[in-house]
Structure formats: C-alpha cells, structure tokens
Motif scaffolding. Structure first.
Motif, short mmCIF file in Angstrom:
data_model
loop_
_atom_site.label_atom_id
_atom_site.label_comp_id
_atom_site.label_asym_id
_atom_site.label_seq_id
_atom_site.Cartn_x
_atom_site.Cartn_y
_atom_site.Cartn_z
N LYS A 146 0.83 -1.20 0.00
CA LYS A 146 0.00 0.00 0.00
C LYS A 146 0.87 1.26 0.00
O LYS A 146 0.50 2.27 -0.58
CB LYS A 146 -0.95 0.01 1.20
N VAL A 147 2.03 1.19 0.66
CA VAL A 147 2.96 2.32 0.65
C VAL A 147 3.36 2.62 -0.79
O VAL A 147 3.33 3.78 -1.24
CB VAL A 147 4.21 2.04 1.51
N ARG A 148 3.72 1.59 -1.54
CA ARG A 148 4.13 1.78 -2.94
C ARG A 148 2.99 2.38 -3.76
O ARG A 148 3.21 3.25 -4.60
CB ARG A 148 4.61 0.45 -3.53
N GLN A 149 1.76 1.94 -3.49
CA GLN A 149 0.60 2.48 -4.20
C GLN A 149 0.37 3.95 -3.88
O GLN A 149 0.10 4.76 -4.77
CB GLN A 149 -0.65 1.67 -3.86
N VAL A 150 0.49 4.32 -2.59
CA VAL A 150 0.29 5.71 -2.17
C VAL A 150 1.32 6.61 -2.84
O VAL A 150 0.97 7.66 -3.41
CB VAL A 150 0.37 5.83 -0.62
N VAL A 151 2.58 6.21 -2.81
CA VAL A 151 3.64 7.03 -3.40
C VAL A 151 3.45 7.12 -4.91
O VAL A 151 3.57 8.21 -5.50
CB VAL A 151 5.04 6.48 -3.03
N ALA A 152 3.13 6.01 -5.56
CA ALA A 152 2.93 6.02 -7.02
C ALA A 152 1.77 6.94 -7.40
O ALA A 152 1.87 7.69 -8.38
CB ALA A 152 2.67 4.60 -7.52
N LYS A 153 0.70 6.90 -6.62
CA LYS A 153 -0.46 7.75 -6.92
C LYS A 153 -0.10 9.23 -6.80
O LYS A 153 -0.48 10.04 -7.65
CB LYS A 153 -1.62 7.40 -5.99
N ILE A 154 0.62 9.58 -5.76
CA ILE A 154 1.03 10.98 -5.57
C ILE A 154 1.92 11.42 -6.73
O ILE A 154 1.72 12.50 -7.31
CB ILE A 154 1.74 11.18 -4.23
N LYS A 155 2.90 10.61 -7.07
CA LYS A 155 3.81 10.96 -8.17
C LYS A 155 3.08 11.09 -9.49
O LYS A 155 3.37 11.98 -10.29
CB LYS A 155 4.95 9.94 -8.25
N GLU A 156 2.09 10.22 -9.71
CA GLU A 156 1.29 10.28 -10.93
C GLU A 156 0.47 11.59 -10.97
O GLU A 156 0.42 12.27 -12.00
CB GLU A 156 0.35 9.07 -11.01
N GLU A 157 -0.15 11.93 -9.85
CA GLU A 157 -0.93 13.17 -9.79
C GLU A 157 -0.04 14.39 -10.01
O GLU A 157 -0.43 15.34 -10.68
CB GLU A 157 -1.65 13.28 -8.43
N GLU A 158 1.16 14.35 -9.45
CA GLU A 158 2.11 15.46 -9.63
C GLU A 158 2.53 15.59 -11.09
O GLU A 158 2.66 16.70 -11.59
CB GLU A 158 3.35 15.27 -8.74
N ALA A 159 2.73 14.47 -11.76
CA ALA A 159 3.14 14.48 -13.16
C ALA A 159 2.04 15.05 -14.06
O ALA A 159 2.32 15.64 -15.11
CB ALA A 159 3.51 13.07 -13.61
N ASN A 160 0.78 14.88 -13.64
CA ASN A 160 -0.34 15.36 -14.44
C ASN A 160 -0.72 16.81 -14.16
O ASN A 160 -1.62 17.34 -14.79
CB ASN A 160 -1.56 14.46 -14.22
N GLU A 161 -0.06 17.43 -13.19
CA GLU A 161 -0.39 18.83 -12.87
C GLU A 161 0.31 19.78 -13.80
O GLU A 161 1.29 19.57 -14.39
CB GLU A 161 -0.01 19.15 -11.42
#
Length: 161
Positions: A146-161
């Motif tokens: 779940k840690v990997r999922q949380v970090v991946a989601k944040i990084k993905e959202e940041e890349a789309n901003e």
C-alpha cells in the motif's frame, strides 16, 4: 529578511488576530500553513510586531510538536508508531516509505521538497492500525504494498499537474 509581499502576508495574519500575543499559537499555525514550517525571519518579525521576545516565540515553536522550524515537503507523511500500530508492524511501513523516497532516520525530507516522512506517537486511529496520514488524509491498514501504491499515486498526480 522578509520581502514586501511576505511582510504584507504576515501583517494580514497578525491583523486577523488583532496583534494579540495571546493568539501566538493560532498565528503560528497560519504561518505554517503558508510556508509548511516556521521560518526564522518570520518568527523574528512576529516577535517584533507583537512586542514580545524572540525567546518566547521560539519557546512556543519548540514546545509544540506540531510546529516545525525546518522546511517540510509538499506531502507530509506521518507514520503512527503508537502501541497498536507498532504491534501491527508500522516499522516496515516507515522503512518502505524511506526506501522508496531515499530518506533515512536523519534525512526526513526529499531534496526536491516533495515529501517529508516522520513518525508520530499516535494518530488516534488505533482500530485502523497500522495507519499513516498524507497531509492529514488517513490511510488505514497499511502494508509495504500500500505504501508503494500511495507514493505512485502521488507521483502520478504530480506528473499530471
């Protein structure tokens, strides 16, 4: 030294509390919302404007665990290490965050100022243990996956901003 824009911002906060030194905690909370920590020059300016000593300001800033004198990342991750979380394996959660983000016991914030990882004594969500928060959003029954999922989601959202 504060620039004109920063001075104006701090003056607005002080004005909202009528320049009352009895509102120092609320003032510091508002400042920390803006900067994500309490910069030294801002604290000195507040002390001067409230006509109180810098020692008193620093006393408050260092007494309350919620205040930080060091810059924090855009995403502040707090891993609970209270009894319930600890026995349900919060340490592997902490270690996974540190490994993924290149952090350690002594380095809490990423170089790009994107993430800060810290431990807290209790988040008050013992029934959801092990638990962490990301900018005060609770993530329950955490696992290293779940840690990997949380970090991946944040990084993905940041890349789309």
């Amino acid at each position: 030294m504060l620039n004109q824009s920063e001075t104006k911002t701090i003056d607005e906060i002080l004005k909202n509390y009528n320049y009352k030194d009895s509102s120092i905690i609320a003032i510091m909370q508002d400042v920390q919302k803006i900067y994500r920590y309490l910069p030294e020059d801002v604290l000195c300016y507040i002390a001067k404007e409230l006509k109180i000593s810098e020692a008193k300001i620093y006393g408050v800033a260092t007494f309350y665990e919620n205040f930080s004198l060091e810059p924090k990342g855009k995403y502040v991750i707090k891993i609970c290490d209270g009894t319930a979380c600890h026995v349900r394996k919060s340490i592997p959660i902490l270690e996974e965050f540190r490994k993924l983000l290149g952090l350690s016991e002594t380095k809490h914030t990423t170089d790009d100022m994107m993430f800060t990882v810290e431990t807290v004594s209790c988040l008050g969500a013992c029934g959801l243990a092990p638990v962490c928060t990301v900018n005060d959003v609770v993530h329950s029954t955490m696992t290293p996956e779940k840690v990997r999922q949380v970090v991946a989601k944040i990084k993905e959202e940041e890349a789309n901003e």
